[in-house]
Design a protein around this motif. Structure first.
Motif, PDB file in Angstrom:
ATOM      1  N   GLN A  96       0.833  -1.198   0.000  1.00  0.00           N
ATOM      2  CA  GLN A  96       0.000   0.000   0.000  1.00  0.00           C
ATOM      3  C   GLN A  96       0.869   1.248   0.000  1.00  0.00           C
ATOM      4  N   GLY A  97       0.367   2.287  -0.630  1.00  0.00           N
ATOM      5  CA  GLY A  97       1.071   3.565  -0.628  1.00  0.00           C
ATOM      6  C   GLY A  97       2.334   3.507  -1.457  1.00  0.00           C
ATOM      7  N   TRP A  98       3.358   4.165  -0.982  1.00  0.00           N
ATOM      8  CA  TRP A  98       4.655   4.155  -1.643  1.00  0.00           C
ATOM      9  C   TRP A  98       5.711   3.692  -0.642  1.00  0.00           C
ATOM     10  N   ARG A  99       6.856   3.349  -1.166  1.00  0.00           N
ATOM     11  CA  ARG A  99       7.991   2.943  -0.338  1.00  0.00           C
ATOM     12  C   ARG A  99       9.246   3.627  -0.886  1.00  0.00           C
ATOM     13  N   TYR A 100      10.228   3.810  -0.013  1.00  0.00           N
ATOM     14  CA  TYR A 100      11.527   4.280  -0.479  1.00  0.00           C
ATOM     15  C   TYR A 100      12.213   3.140  -1.219  1.00  0.00           C
ATOM     16  N   LEU A 101      13.029   3.483  -2.192  1.00  0.00           N
ATOM     17  CA  LEU A 101      13.778   2.503  -2.975  1.00  0.00           C
ATOM     18  C   LEU A 101      15.220   2.996  -3.080  1.00  0.00           C
ATOM     19  N   LYS A 102      16.127   2.202  -2.547  1.00  0.00           N
ATOM     20  CA  LYS A 102      17.545   2.569  -2.604  1.00  0.00           C
ATOM     21  C   LYS A 102      18.033   2.457  -4.051  1.00  0.00           C
ATOM     22  N   PRO A 103      18.983   3.312  -4.440  1.00  0.00           N
ATOM     23  CA  PRO A 103      19.497   3.270  -5.817  1.00  0.00           C
ATOM     24  C   PRO A 103      20.033   1.894  -6.219  1.00  0.00           C
ATOM     25  N   GLU A 104      20.676   1.207  -5.275  1.00  0.00           N
ATOM     26  CA  GLU A 104      21.238  -0.109  -5.628  1.00  0.00           C
ATOM     27  C   GLU A 104      20.165  -1.177  -5.833  1.00  0.00           C
ATOM     28  N   ASP A 105      18.941  -0.932  -5.361  1.00  0.00           N
ATOM     29  CA  ASP A 105      17.842  -1.886  -5.541  1.00  0.00           C
ATOM     30  C   ASP A 105      16.960  -1.552  -6.741  1.00  0.00           C
ATOM     31  N   ALA A 106      17.185  -0.406  -7.360  1.00  0.00           N
ATOM     32  CA  ALA A 106      16.351   0.043  -8.477  1.00  0.00           C
ATOM     33  C   ALA A 106      16.770  -0.658  -9.764  1.00  0.00           C
ATOM     34  N   PRO A 107      15.790  -1.064 -10.582  1.00  0.00           N
ATOM     35  CA  PRO A 107      16.132  -1.691 -11.863  1.00  0.00           C
ATOM     36  C   PRO A 107      16.694  -0.658 -12.834  1.00  0.00           C
ATOM     37  N   GLY A 108      17.555  -1.108 -13.713  1.00  0.00           N
ATOM     38  CA  GLY A 108      18.134  -0.221 -14.717  1.00  0.00           C
ATOM     39  C   GLY A 108      17.152   0.100 -15.831  1.00  0.00           C
ATOM     40  N   ASP A 109      17.425   1.157 -16.549  1.00  0.00           N
ATOM     41  CA  ASP A 109      16.598   1.525 -17.694  1.00  0.00           C
ATOM     42  C   ASP A 109      16.840   0.546 -18.838  1.00  0.00           C
TER      43      ASP A 109
END
Length: 139
Positions: free
Chosen positions: A102-115
């Motif tokens: 639910q809602g939003w969550r923080y996402l660390k840069p190292e966990d973010a998928p690449g473009d």
């Protein structure tokens, strides 16, 4: 260091649906694209320092939009809300499975998928096939 947000994209079936919704809202006038949310992120300065809002569509992170500003406000009922000012350009990402939340969550840069476009060859696959391979854990 930038910080990102991740949010479910409710009511959207495909990346193309999200792109069409953005285009419709932009065609309605105005020079800003905003998404309104109930809670205000406490780490706003980190978010607008190069952060993005990552969209989960049908169980997979599939796209992101760059965050330009975070603007708290009070609605007509007196409830505190927050406008996430987003770049109207949608960047397709590598698919990354996510469980509902639910809602939003923080996402660390190292966990973010690449473009997409930083290719291992999977970027050229049709979206449906990419989705099926991602659901099997093969992408």
């Amino acid at each position: 260091m930038p910080l990102h947000l991740i949010k479910l994209c409710v009511g959207v079936e495909t990346l193309e649906d999200l792109q069409a919704a953005i285009a419709r809202r932009q065609a309605g006038g105005g020079d800003r694209y905003v998404h309104t949310t109930r809670m205000q992120p406490k780490r706003s300065a980190d978010l607008i320092d190069g952060g993005s809002l990552y969209w989960v569509i049908k169980g997979n992170v599939q796209a992101r939009q760059r965050l330009l500003a975070v603007e708290p406000f009070t609605d007509m009922q007196g409830t505190g809300r927050c406008r996430l000012v987003l770049e109207p350009v949608l960047h397709a990402t590598r698919w990354q499975p996510r469980r509902p939340f639910q809602g939003w969550r923080y996402l660390k840069p190292e966990d973010a998928p690449g473009d997409l476009g930083t290719s291992d060859g999977s970027d050229e696959l049709p979206a449906a096939l990419r989705g099926e391979l991602a659901s099997l854990g093969l992408l």
